[in-house]
Motif scaffolding. Structure first.
Motif, PDB file in Angstrom:
ATOM      1  N   ARG A  71       0.858  -1.174   0.000  1.00  0.00           N
ATOM      2  CA  ARG A  71       0.000   0.000   0.000  1.00  0.00           C
ATOM      3  C   ARG A  71       0.896   1.226   0.000  1.00  0.00           C
ATOM      4  O   ARG A  71       1.677   1.432   0.919  1.00  0.00           O
ATOM      5  N   ILE A  93       1.452   5.374  -0.055  1.00  0.00           N
ATOM      6  CA  ILE A  93       0.798   6.546   0.534  1.00  0.00           C
ATOM      7  C   ILE A  93       1.396   7.789  -0.097  1.00  0.00           C
ATOM      8  O   ILE A  93       2.615   7.936  -0.164  1.00  0.00           O
ATOM      9  N   THR A 129      -4.024   6.597  -0.050  1.00  0.00           N
ATOM     10  CA  THR A 129      -3.374   5.303  -0.196  1.00  0.00           C
ATOM     11  C   THR A 129      -3.713   4.733  -1.568  1.00  0.00           C
ATOM     12  O   THR A 129      -4.757   5.048  -2.135  1.00  0.00           O
TER      13      THR A 129
END
Length: 171
Positions: A75, A77, A94
């Motif tokens: 993930r 960001i 995200t």
């Protein structure tokens, strides 16, 4: 065959009625009997994987060109800088990404997945694409599978009829 659309995030292979599927505008790669045999093996089968190893196209398949280790999903960001007229930052977001487990790279996965999809679709559109798939004789008895499916559908229909007309008694 093209299945009818299902709500996003609610895909269920078992919920697809093959009679509701539309015929594709291309030559089939497998025939209906092979489709039914394969579907019988897949519907209700628990996936054999851990986590999101195959949720994204390249995760666990692609390898890092630096260290040779497998690429994993992650993930990402965003870290926006203050560029607004009032000096404030945009909120962080995200996103799906692909990364080397040793940190050699971390890239936006949606862009990579889109490229891979385009490459695969282009390859499958080639006239010789069907030759890319092996046709092993795995010993599947299609007629027997059809008979088993018909028997199971008959039992299901009988149970539904018993429940709906009240003849079903629980113990």
């Amino acid at each position: 065959m093209l299945p009818p659309s299902q709500p996003t995030g609610e895909f269920s292979l078992a919920a697809i009625d093959l009679n509701d599927c539309a015929q594709g505008a291309w030559e089939a790669i497998i025939d209906r009997d092979q489709l039914l045999a394969t579907r019988a093996r897949l519907v209700g089968a628990k996936p054999i994987h851990n986590g999101t190893a195959r949720r994204w196209l390249l995760s666990g398949i692609a390898v890092c060109s630096v260290c040779g280790k497998t690429v994993r999903s992650a993930r990402g960001i965003t870290h926006p800088t203050a560029r607004r007229s009032d000096g404030s930052k945009a909120p962080s977001k995200t996103y799906h990404s692909n990364r080397c487990i040793d940190g050699h790279f971390h890239r936006n996965g949606a862009v990579i997945d889109e490229l891979i999809e385009e490459i695969c679709i282009a390859r499958l559109a080639e006239p010789d694409a069907v030759t890319s798939f092996p046709n092993p004789d795995d010993g599947v008895d299609v007629a027997k599978l059809h008979a088993q499916r018909s028997a199971a559908q008959g039992r299901r229909d009988a149970l539904i009829a018993m429940v709906s007309d009240g003849t079903h008694h629980s113990r």
